[in-house]
Design a protein around this motif. Structure first.
Motif, PDB file in Angstrom:
ATOM      1  N   MET A  79     -14.898   6.876  -8.035  1.00  0.00           N
ATOM      2  CA  MET A  79     -13.903   7.080  -9.087  1.00  0.00           C
ATOM      3  C   MET A  79     -12.527   7.393  -8.492  1.00  0.00           C
ATOM      4  SD  MET A  79     -14.955   6.454 -12.021  1.00  0.00           S
ATOM      5  CE  MET A  79     -16.425   6.265 -12.952  1.00  0.00           C
ATOM      6  N   VAL A  80     -12.502   8.215  -7.475  1.00  0.00           N
ATOM      7  CA  VAL A  80     -11.228   8.556  -6.832  1.00  0.00           C
ATOM      8  C   VAL A  80     -10.590   7.299  -6.244  1.00  0.00           C
ATOM      9  CG1 VAL A  80     -10.168   9.816  -4.913  1.00  0.00           C
ATOM     10  CG2 VAL A  80     -11.808  10.965  -6.403  1.00  0.00           C
ATOM     11  N   MET A  81     -11.386   6.464  -5.605  1.00  0.00           N
ATOM     12  CA  MET A  81     -10.851   5.238  -5.008  1.00  0.00           C
ATOM     13  C   MET A  81     -10.341   4.267  -6.082  1.00  0.00           C
ATOM     14  SD  MET A  81     -10.845   6.085  -2.069  1.00  0.00           S
ATOM     15  CE  MET A  81     -10.612   4.897  -0.815  1.00  0.00           C
ATOM     16  N   ARG A  82     -11.029   4.172  -7.200  1.00  0.00           N
ATOM     17  CA  ARG A  82     -10.549   3.319  -8.299  1.00  0.00           C
ATOM     18  C   ARG A  82      -9.194   3.808  -8.803  1.00  0.00           C
ATOM     19  NH1 ARG A  82     -16.219   3.400 -10.899  1.00  0.00           N
ATOM     20  NH2 ARG A  82     -17.125   1.547  -9.984  1.00  0.00           N
ATOM     21  N   LYS A  83      -9.136   5.116  -9.058  1.00  0.00           N
ATOM     22  CA  LYS A  83      -7.875   5.680  -9.564  1.00  0.00           C
ATOM     23  C   LYS A  83      -6.752   5.506  -8.552  1.00  0.00           C
ATOM     24  CE  LYS A  83     -10.333   9.413 -11.107  1.00  0.00           C
ATOM     25  NZ  LYS A  83     -10.571  10.755 -11.651  1.00  0.00           N
ATOM     26  N   LEU A  84      -7.053   5.736  -7.303  1.00  0.00           N
ATOM     27  CA  LEU A  84      -6.063   5.593  -6.242  1.00  0.00           C
ATOM     28  C   LEU A  84      -5.585   4.151  -6.129  1.00  0.00           C
ATOM     29  CD1 LEU A  84      -4.614   7.116  -3.996  1.00  0.00           C
ATOM     30  CD2 LEU A  84      -6.559   6.648  -2.520  1.00  0.00           C
ATOM     31  N   PHE A  85      -6.518   3.213  -6.174  1.00  0.00           N
ATOM     32  CA  PHE A  85      -6.158   1.796  -6.092  1.00  0.00           C
ATOM     33  C   PHE A  85      -5.260   1.387  -7.262  1.00  0.00           C
ATOM     34  CE2 PHE A  85      -6.985  -2.641  -7.231  1.00  0.00           C
ATOM     35  CZ  PHE A  85      -6.564  -3.273  -6.062  1.00  0.00           C
ATOM     36  N   LEU A  86      -5.661   1.762  -8.475  1.00  0.00           N
ATOM     37  CA  LEU A  86      -4.844   1.417  -9.646  1.00  0.00           C
ATOM     38  C   LEU A  86      -3.467   2.084  -9.594  1.00  0.00           C
ATOM     39  CD1 LEU A  86      -7.427   1.478 -12.534  1.00  0.00           C
ATOM     40  CD2 LEU A  86      -6.058  -0.466 -11.784  1.00  0.00           C
ATOM     41  N   ASP A  87      -3.452   3.320  -9.156  1.00  0.00           N
ATOM     42  CA  ASP A  87      -2.186   4.036  -9.080  1.00  0.00           C
ATOM     43  C   ASP A  87      -1.232   3.357  -8.102  1.00  0.00           C
ATOM     44  OD1 ASP A  87      -0.636   6.311  -9.988  1.00  0.00           O
ATOM     45  OD2 ASP A  87      -0.811   7.041  -7.922  1.00  0.00           O
TER      46      ASP A  87
END
Length: 183
Positions: A79-87
């Motif tokens: 989840m952190v990586m998804r949010k980081l990627f989108l951000d």
């Protein structure tokens, strides 16, 4: 005073977020001008930076982060990586673009994309080297936030430790006599 501020920040997170963004952007512009050795501070530029931050960045980032947390709840590595990627692929380019074009517009430049063309890529690449490490909670941003906003359990534990240490200082050790207070 700190407790009052933290209570206000938790009660009104949107106002707090917008205010902090505006102040941080304006303060950052002021410090940048000061350290670059300008003879006079260009307050008009600082005002323009603050206007863009108050009107766009604080609002955008508040609602963007809420969206990410609701769409991708949790703090697992995935989840952190998804949010980081989108951000970094969506929000960062948009926010950087709005900053450069917004400030250029407020300065009344004829070509509001000039600064964007000159500075965007370097700013974006620099942000890619900095923000992912601050956002992953690897001990830098996470530690700062934990210090600024401790959990109530942490406060209770700290108070208990403080009381215990004061009791140890106040009570005499085994085999010693307490001193008589002098008047």
């Amino acid at each position: 005073m700190l407790k009052l501020f933290l209570r206000h920040a938790r009660r009104f997170p949107w106002v707090t977020n917008v205010t902090l963004y505006g102040c941080l952007f304006a303060g950052g512009d002021f410090v940048h001008q000061w350290f670059t050795g300008r003879e006079t501070i260009e307050w008009r530029q600082t005002r323009n930076v603050a206007v863009v931050a108050f009107s766009f960045h604080g609002n955008f980032n508040f609602f963007w982060m809420r969206f990410l947390e609701r769409r991708f709840p949790g703090n697992s590595i995935g989840m952190v990586m998804r949010k980081l990627f989108l951000d970094q692929t969506t929000a960062a380019p948009l926010a950087t673009s709005v900053f450069y074009t917004g400030v250029s517009f407020l300065e009344g430049k004829e070509d509001i994309l000039e600064d964007w063309r000159e500075k965007f890529l370097n700013t974006y690449k620099t942000g890619l080297m900095f923000w992912p490490f601050m956002q992953t909670g690897d001990g830098t941003a996470g530690a700062a936030l934990a210090w600024m906003f401790p959990h109530k359990d942490d406060d209770a534990e700290y108070t208990k430790e403080k009381v215990d240490s004061e009791d140890k200082v106040a009570s005499p050790s085994k085999g010693t006599r307490p001193c008589k207070p002098t008047q």
